[in-house]
Design an enzyme around this catalytic site. Structure first.
Site, PDB file in Angstrom:
ATOM      1  N   GLY A  14      -6.613 -26.960 -13.044  1.00  0.00           N
ATOM      2  CA  GLY A  14      -7.916 -27.209 -13.407  1.00  0.00           C
ATOM      3  C   GLY A  14      -8.348 -28.457 -14.063  1.00  0.00           C
ATOM      4  N   ASP A  64      -5.647 -21.116  -5.396  1.00  0.00           N
ATOM      5  CA  ASP A  64      -6.401 -20.208  -6.400  1.00  0.00           C
ATOM      6  C   ASP A  64      -5.065 -19.548  -7.187  1.00  0.00           C
ATOM      7  OD1 ASP A  64      -7.268 -18.031  -7.823  1.00  0.00           O
ATOM      8  OD2 ASP A  64      -8.186 -17.085  -6.093  1.00  0.00           O
ATOM      9  N   TYR A 158     -13.254 -12.701 -22.964  1.00  0.00           N
ATOM     10  CA  TYR A 158     -12.562 -13.967 -23.067  1.00  0.00           C
ATOM     11  C   TYR A 158     -11.499 -14.006 -24.338  1.00  0.00           C
ATOM     12  CZ  TYR A 158     -12.124 -18.910 -24.247  1.00  0.00           C
ATOM     13  OH  TYR A 158     -11.406 -20.319 -24.475  1.00  0.00           O
TER      14      TYR A 158
END
Length: 263
Positions: A14, A64, A158
């Site tokens: 990321g 991924d 989350y």
């Protein structure tokens, strides 16, 4: 600050924007070569070029992180190029449903965010840990969140995923500690990045009928230090846990939130 990391190799997931980009640049400034993992390699390229301009070797890997086979292939490619991996920083993650109760959240929404926020780091650590074990050295930093320390209504998926990441961190810390591998978690609170300025603040301002400046200040007032964290604050904490300055710290959750989690 010279953290004596020159010549080390770090894998960052990321890395394209926000705190991921800030962390990547911070490592490059310390002399660390980089393998940058993400699905959108085009978005990673500007960050990679900035690091190359500092004299660092950079490998971009299309991956991924929820796909274990892709992760394993990517790590094999990185090891073939660099011959070692000293640091892993798991930044890649998602937010999941916002403003939905647990009952309103679909099973698919829940599974998706847990797979990304817990499964992604699991696959990365599982692929890299054997290399670090052979080296008898490694630093692993997972990027969690303060909703994984206090919970949050309307953010069940989350919050659950970040609580899970804490368990993953602590268990791997115990298992890999005998091999001289530190495993820790940085837990950002609200970060003054693009989402904060273009979504969070305007939504609060509209809901309460106040200016965006007043809305931003209301967020800051929630914290002991009366300011919102920046991407660079998260990068500094990550550097600390990835360096030998923190050699005797493992299995911890380090909130970088201006004091929100402590209040």
């Amino acid at each position: 600050m010279d953290l004596k990391m020159n010549g080390q190799v770090a894998v960052v997931t990321g890395p394209a924007k926000g705190m991921g980009a800030a962390i990547t640049r911070a490592f490059a400034e310390e002399g660390v070569d980089l393998a940058l993992f993400g699905r959108d390699t085009g978005a990673i390229e500007p960050v990679a070029e900035a690091c190359r301009a500092m004299g660092r070797a950079v490998e971009i890997v299309a991956c991924d992180v929820t796909d274990a086979a892709m992760v394993e292939a990517g790590i094999a490619r990185v090891f073939e190029r660099f011959g070692r991996i000293d640091i892993l920083v798991n930044v890649a993650g998602g937010t999941g449903p916002i403003g939905k109760s647990g009952i309103e959240t679909t099973p698919e929404e829940f599974d998706e965010i847990v797979s990304l926020n817990v499964g992604g780091p699991f696959h990365m650590i599982r692929a890299i840990a054997p290399i670090m074990q052979r080296q008898r050295y490694g630093k692993i930093v997972n990027v969690g969140g303060t909703f994984g320390m206090r919970g949050k209504a309307g953010r069940l998926s989350y919050s659950s995923s970040k609580w899970g990441l804490r368990g993953l961190t602590k268990s791997f810390a115990l298992e890999l500690g005998p091999d001289n591998i530190n495993v820790n978690c940085v837990a950002p609170g609200m970060v003054a990045g693009p989402r904060f300025h273009t979504k969070v603040v305007p939504e609060m301002a509209a809901r309460l009928g106040i200016t965006e400046e007043e809305a931003a200040q209301r967020h800051a007032d929630d914290y002991a230090l009366k300011r919102v964290s920046t991407d660079e604050d998260i990068a500094a904490a990550t550097l600390f846990l990835a360096s030998d300055v923190s050699r005797q710290i493992t299995g911890v959750d380090l909130p970088v939130d201006g004091g929100w989690a402590a209040l």
